[in-house]
Write a protein that holds these residues in place. Structure first.
Motif, PDB file in Angstrom:
ATOM      1  N   UNK A  27       0.818  -1.198   0.000  1.00 58.58           N
ATOM      2  CA  UNK A  27       0.000   0.000   0.000  1.00 58.58           C
ATOM      3  C   UNK A  27       0.853   1.249   0.000  1.00 58.58           C
ATOM      4  N   UNK A  28       0.201   2.383   0.147  1.00 62.58           N
ATOM      5  CA  UNK A  28       0.914   3.656   0.192  1.00 62.58           C
ATOM      6  C   UNK A  28       1.522   3.865   1.570  1.00 62.58           C
ATOM      7  N   UNK A  29       2.727   4.415   1.591  1.00 61.43           N
ATOM      8  CA  UNK A  29       3.378   4.631   2.892  1.00 61.43           C
ATOM      9  C   UNK A  29       3.741   6.091   3.109  1.00 61.43           C
ATOM     10  N   UNK A  30       4.374   6.699   2.149  1.00 61.01           N
ATOM     11  CA  UNK A  30       4.992   8.003   2.378  1.00 61.01           C
ATOM     12  C   UNK A  30       4.001   9.107   2.725  1.00 61.01           C
ATOM     13  N   UNK A  31       2.761   8.990   2.278  1.00 62.88           N
ATOM     14  CA  UNK A  31       1.776  10.052   2.529  1.00 62.88           C
ATOM     15  C   UNK A  31       0.803   9.712   3.644  1.00 62.88           C
ATOM     16  N   UNK A  32       1.087   8.647   4.385  1.00 54.88           N
ATOM     17  CA  UNK A  32       0.201   8.189   5.453  1.00 54.88           C
ATOM     18  C   UNK A  32       0.786   8.461   6.830  1.00 54.88           C
ATOM     19  N   UNK A  33      -0.077   8.836   7.763  1.00 60.94           N
ATOM     20  CA  UNK A  33       0.373   8.897   9.145  1.00 60.94           C
ATOM     21  C   UNK A  33       0.438   7.472   9.694  1.00 60.94           C
ATOM     22  N   UNK A  34       1.349   7.278  10.636  1.00 63.55           N
ATOM     23  CA  UNK A  34       1.589   5.970  11.222  1.00 63.55           C
ATOM     24  C   UNK A  34       1.616   6.102  12.736  1.00 63.55           C
ATOM     25  N   UNK A  35       1.406   4.978  13.406  1.00 64.29           N
ATOM     26  CA  UNK A  35       1.417   5.067  14.859  1.00 64.29           C
ATOM     27  C   UNK A  35       1.745   3.759  15.533  1.00 64.29           C
ATOM     28  N   UNK A  36       2.066   3.882  16.797  1.00 65.11           N
ATOM     29  CA  UNK A  36       2.255   2.743  17.679  1.00 65.11           C
ATOM     30  C   UNK A  36       1.220   2.817  18.800  1.00 65.11           C
ATOM     31  N   UNK A  37       0.603   1.689  19.057  1.00 61.88           N
ATOM     32  CA  UNK A  37      -0.349   1.541  20.148  1.00 61.88           C
ATOM     33  C   UNK A  37       0.088   0.334  20.973  1.00 61.88           C
ATOM     34  N   UNK A  38      -0.465   0.229  22.151  1.00 62.22           N
ATOM     35  CA  UNK A  38      -0.150  -0.943  22.969  1.00 62.22           C
ATOM     36  C   UNK A  38      -1.359  -1.364  23.775  1.00 62.22           C
ATOM     37  N   UNK A  70      10.233   7.439  14.658  1.00 67.93           N
ATOM     38  CA  UNK A  70      10.668   8.055  13.402  1.00 67.93           C
ATOM     39  C   UNK A  70      10.341   7.121  12.264  1.00 67.93           C
ATOM     40  N   UNK A  71      10.460   7.651  11.052  1.00 67.92           N
ATOM     41  CA  UNK A  71      10.115   6.856   9.876  1.00 67.92           C
ATOM     42  C   UNK A  71      11.229   6.944   8.849  1.00 67.92           C
ATOM     43  N   UNK A  72      11.373   5.854   8.114  1.00 71.00           N
ATOM     44  CA  UNK A  72      12.313   5.790   7.001  1.00 71.00           C
ATOM     45  C   UNK A  72      11.494   5.452   5.765  1.00 71.00           C
ATOM     46  N   UNK A  73      11.159   6.461   5.007  1.00 67.69           N
ATOM     47  CA  UNK A  73      10.287   6.243   3.848  1.00 67.69           C
ATOM     48  C   UNK A  73      10.943   5.377   2.781  1.00 67.69           C
ATOM     49  N   UNK A  74      12.267   5.383   2.725  1.00 68.13           N
ATOM     50  CA  UNK A  74      12.949   4.552   1.736  1.00 68.13           C
ATOM     51  C   UNK A  74      12.770   3.068   2.038  1.00 68.13           C
ATOM     52  N   UNK A  75      12.510   2.774   3.310  1.00 70.21           N
ATOM     53  CA  UNK A  75      12.340   1.380   3.726  1.00 70.21           C
ATOM     54  C   UNK A  75      10.901   1.051   4.093  1.00 70.21           C
ATOM     55  N   UNK A  76       9.988   2.010   3.910  1.00 73.95           N
ATOM     56  CA  UNK A  76       8.582   1.806   4.296  1.00 73.95           C
ATOM     57  C   UNK A  76       8.474   1.308   5.740  1.00 73.95           C
TER      58      UNK A  76
END
Length: 127
Positions: A27-38, A70-76
């Motif tokens: 799917x798309x990665x670079x234009x999406x917000x991402x998160x961690x939950x627990x 943090x995010x690394x868009x080159x590695x999705x």
């Protein structure tokens, strides 16, 4: 449909550190917000940290100053560096993506608008 796979969980002593990773595919990665939950045993799932498409981080008060996202868009891939771990950090950690938003974290929306989830990775902090 994006697939999210977490890794890096494990057993660590109080005060120790761990780094979690989450890699997205399909799917798309670079234009999406991402998160961690627990989710800890017997408790509801809670927000830990999030990152916008523009690399802006957000943290829960309970982890602010100890965790870094943090995010690394080159590695999705997104990462969660967890330092000075406490017993209260023991939980299954889930990676999530907002597939329908603008790329900013949707503060005030349930689960910050995240609608795709990984299967989780277990973090156990021991004394």
């Amino acid at each position: 449909q994006v697939q999210l796979v977490e890794s890096g969980g494990g057993l660590v002593q109080v005060g120790g550190s761990l780094r979690l990773s989450c890699t997205a595919s399909g799917g798309t990665f670079t234009t999406r917000s991402m998160g961690w939950f627990r989710q800890a045993p017997g408790k509801e799932r809670e927000f830990v940290a999030g990152i916008s498409w523009a690399y802006k981080p957000y943290y829960a008060d309970s982890v602010n100053g100890r965790f870094a996202i943090w995010r690394d868009n080159a590695k999705n891939t997104i990462y969660l560096q967890m330092n000075r771990l406490t017993l209260g950090d023991t939980a299954v950690y889930f990676c999530a993506q907002d597939q329908t938003g603008t790329g900013e974290l949707r503060v005030g929306v349930v689960d910050y608008g995240m609608d795709s989830w990984g299967k989780g990775t277990l973090v156990t902090v021991s004394s």
